[in-house]
Design an enzyme around this catalytic site. Structure first.
Site, short mmCIF file in Angstrom:
data_model
loop_
_atom_site.label_atom_id
_atom_site.label_comp_id
_atom_site.label_asym_id
_atom_site.label_seq_id
_atom_site.Cartn_x
_atom_site.Cartn_y
_atom_site.Cartn_z
N GLY A 76 0.83 -1.20 0.00
CA GLY A 76 0.00 0.00 0.00
C GLY A 76 0.86 1.23 0.00
O GLY A 76 2.10 1.17 -0.01
N VAL A 96 3.20 -5.40 3.59
CA VAL A 96 2.71 -6.26 4.66
C VAL A 96 3.14 -7.70 4.37
O VAL A 96 2.93 -8.20 3.26
CB VAL A 96 1.18 -6.19 4.79
CG1 VAL A 96 0.70 -7.03 5.98
CG2 VAL A 96 0.72 -4.74 4.98
N ASP A 122 -9.76 5.82 7.97
CA ASP A 122 -9.55 5.17 6.68
C ASP A 122 -10.44 3.94 6.54
O ASP A 122 -9.97 2.85 6.18
CB ASP A 122 -8.08 4.79 6.52
CG ASP A 122 -7.65 4.72 5.04
OD1 ASP A 122 -8.41 5.22 4.19
OD2 ASP A 122 -6.57 4.18 4.75
#
Length: 653
Positions: free
Chosen positions: A337, A342, A453
């Site tokens: 992202g 991740v 978010d």
């Protein structure tokens, strides 16, 4: 009454039971010094080891276990209507891989049935579930819970308590776990339930506080229930005795099985002395060896400062994260992202599966405050939030460690045509879960947490397809009743509330706006802002408003559902999104408590058509500070906020 043993810590239940209890099978009495020959009725994770230890749970996450005495007991006397007295005691141990963290707890249970198959794991302890009381048959459940996680939704007093539950996970009474020390004049001493030490608990009911025959059915089963969440906690019972109409037989602690040691073995004294000596010899013998040692140290070098001592248990060693992810190999990459990569990993000592997110923090001012917020967020506990387990700092990187979600992010199921189509039942369940998580963040935790978010890509799915809101990298915390501070505008286009763009203040109302966009995204299977064949932006909310005004709101439903959905539920969710949550004026939006009530009760949203003819133009006017009537009309072909105001948005992830 206080049992004494050099090897055991004694726990006294500091409650008067205002609930139900048990009676006899033959003589109404049994004692198990270990469970090898007990013949317990087991299900879920529960097993009896060869040496007689009852292991209720293991390293499996989000699972449950039950172990019941095989014969039902009669609470009611043949000669009297009132419930008979009873006494029970048992020795248990809760073993967690971390000093101050564990995964929920266990409970002594009195149940009308041994079939608790519809009960939930996690904070429900394998006893009840989110929608009804007893999991199956009629009658109510009594439980004495040993709870090691604070759940605000159940009004838990802390993360280390004993509670009495009557067909509800909200305890009728609860007290800090501990005992009265006779050797210190009866002073109360606290005990840590997940200390990895054997503890002795007993429960006595004499019938004076309340007649339990009015609370539970007859006959009933007695036994134990336990559940795991995101940490690989082990729950053991070493021995158990029970009696009706008298004290439970004492347990002989010398005959109880031993709890196996988990985790790495401690280093011997010989090894601790020999290692420095070996290092000295190696340095003297070979300069090349020095380079090897220095290189290894650089590989695992971390940024540690004095102020981080207070965050001890939440700080992970970089070496452990490096090994867990195989050196952050690409094969373990879960996603990329705007704020980092991740990786999936398995912690070496506990075998806990985690997701490790690497983000840049720049090592400038504000790092201490940011880490403090990370640690605070790590204390959040809710079934619909991805657990933030801790952090690590290394050079210019901050590594955030989350529990691992087996089914990945929701957006992949919405937009990846190679994935199975989510049914409406699954989507509706996920929506309700995310709403419940946001309510906890906004109102039920000790501080207000604004996520900032909310979107499908930040909703992760566990192995049971429960929706969990994750990625708290942008979250902001402030005290209840305080005024949120102006901050840099961050988030993702299509989910940003117009007042956030205008004044930079993230509030629960801005999260509600993003949740409204999320509702339409899940129902329609479309992103909030897409591009048409000419490259022009198409705002999903405008499309839904158009259908809403035309009375054909079901036309917006994801065509892959092929009409297989509950029309009333879909209509409610769409109205909730486009009529109120996405309203350009924050004061017109509901709180998440009202949203949750609406979703749970099924009560329709007042079918009031939006007071603006175009979401895009109303939003643009709100951003630019227009006052006056909320009722607007204009050329529907006017430029949308996504096109004309893109420069005021921070793109986000």
């Amino acid at each position: 009454m206080l049992a004494r043993s050099a090897s055991l810590v004694v726990l006294l239940l500091l409650l008067v039971i205002h609930a139900a209890s048990a009676a006899a099978d033959a003589d109404g009495q049994f004692v198990h010094q270990g469970f090898a020959a007990a013949g317990l009725a087991l299900d879920g994770l529960a097993v009896v080891t060869p040496d007689g230890l009852l292991a209720l749970t293991n390293a499996t996450d989000q699972a449950k276990a039950h172990a019941f005495h095989p014969t039902p007991l009669h609470f009611r006397s043949e000669t009297a209507a009132a419930a008979r007295s009873f006494s029970t005691c048992f020795v248990f141990t809760i073993v967690s891989p971390y000093e101050e963290l564990s995964s929920h707890g266990l409970a002594f249970v009195v149940s009308p049935t041994t079939d608790l198959s519809t009960a939930n794991a996690g904070q429900y302890l394998g006893i009840l579930n989110a929608t009804n009381g007893t999991s199956t048959a009629g009658g109510r459940i009594l439980a004495v819970e040993l709870d090691t996680i604070t759940d605000a939704e159940f009004h838990d007093i802390n993360s280390n308590h004993v509670g009495i539950d009557v067909n509800s996970m909200i305890s009728a009474q609860a007290r800090e776990a501990g005992f009265y020390d006779d050797g210190a004049g009866g002073a109360f001493r606290e005990l840590t339930l997940n200390s990895r030490k054997p503890m002795h608990l007993w429960v006595d009911y004499d019938g004076e506080a309340i007649d339990l025959s009015t609370v539970v059915a007859d006959p009933v089963y007695v036994g134990f229930s336990a559940a795991t969440g995101v940490l690989s906690t082990h729950h053991y019972v070493l021995g158990w005795s029970f009696s009706l109409d008298g004290p439970a037989p004492p347990l002989d602690f010398t005959k109880l099985p031993v709890v196996p040691r988990l985790g790495p073995k401690p280093r011997s004294k010989v090894l601790s002395v020999a290692l420095p000596l070996a290092t000295v010899l190696l340095v003297a013998a070979s300069p090349a060896a020095v380079l090897v040692i220095v290189g290894r140290r650089r590989r695992y070098a971390e940024v540690r400062e004095d102020w981080e001592e207070e965050f001890g248990p939440h700080r992970f060693a970089y070496k452990d994260l490096f090994r867990a992810t195989d050196g952050f190999e690409d094969r373990n990459l879960l996603g990329v992202g705007g704020f980092g990569r991740v990786y999936k990993g398995t912690l070496p000592t506990s075998n806990l599966e985690v997701a490790v997110k690497k983000v840049s923090h720049g090592s400038k001012q504000g790092v201490r405050e940011f880490v403090a917020e990370v640690v605070s967020i790590g204390r959040l506990r809710h079934r619909n939030l991805v657990q933030l387990l801790g952090y690590c700092r290394r050079r210019g990187e901050l590594l955030l460690v989350y529990d691992y979600m087996a089914n990945g992010s929701l957006d992949r199921f919405l937009y990846d045509r190679s994935r199975p189509v989510l049914s409406w039942h699954q989507r509706h369940w996920i929506i309700r879960g995310v709403a419940s998580g946001l309510l906890y963040l906004h109102e039920d935790w000790e501080q207000v947490v604004v996520h900032r978010d909310v979107k499908a890509s930040n909703v992760l799915l566990d192995h049971e397809m429960n929706g969990r809101l994750g990625d708290f990298g942008l979250a902001r915390l402030y005290d209840h009743g305080a005024d949120p501070q102006t901050t840099r505008v961050v988030g993702t286009m299509g989910y940003l509330a117009p007042e956030l763009v205008r004044d930079g203040k993230a509030t629960p109302a801005t999260d509600v706006f993003a949740f409204g966009a999320f509702l339409l995204e899940v129902v329609c299977g479309r992103r909030p802002i897409e591009r048409d064949g000419h490259g022009d932006p198409v705002v999903l909310a405008d499309r839904v408003i158009e259908r809403h005004r035309g009375g054909s709101v079901l036309d917006v439903v994801d065509p892959r559902l092929a009409g297989s959905y509950d029309a009333a539920e879909v209509t409610l969710v769409v109205n909730l999104g486009v009529v109120v949550c996405l309203h350009p004026w924050p004061d017109a939006r509901p709180s998440m408590r009202k949203v949750v009530h609406c979703l749970d009760s099924g009560q329709p949203v007042p079918d009031v058509s939006p007071s603006y003819s175009s979401y895009s133009m109303a939003t643009l006017m709100q951003i630019q500070g227009f006052a006056g009537s909320h009722a607007m009309s204009h050329d529907p072909s006017a430029t949308s906020v996504g096109a004309s105001s893109s420069t005021v948005f921070s793109q986000g992830r």
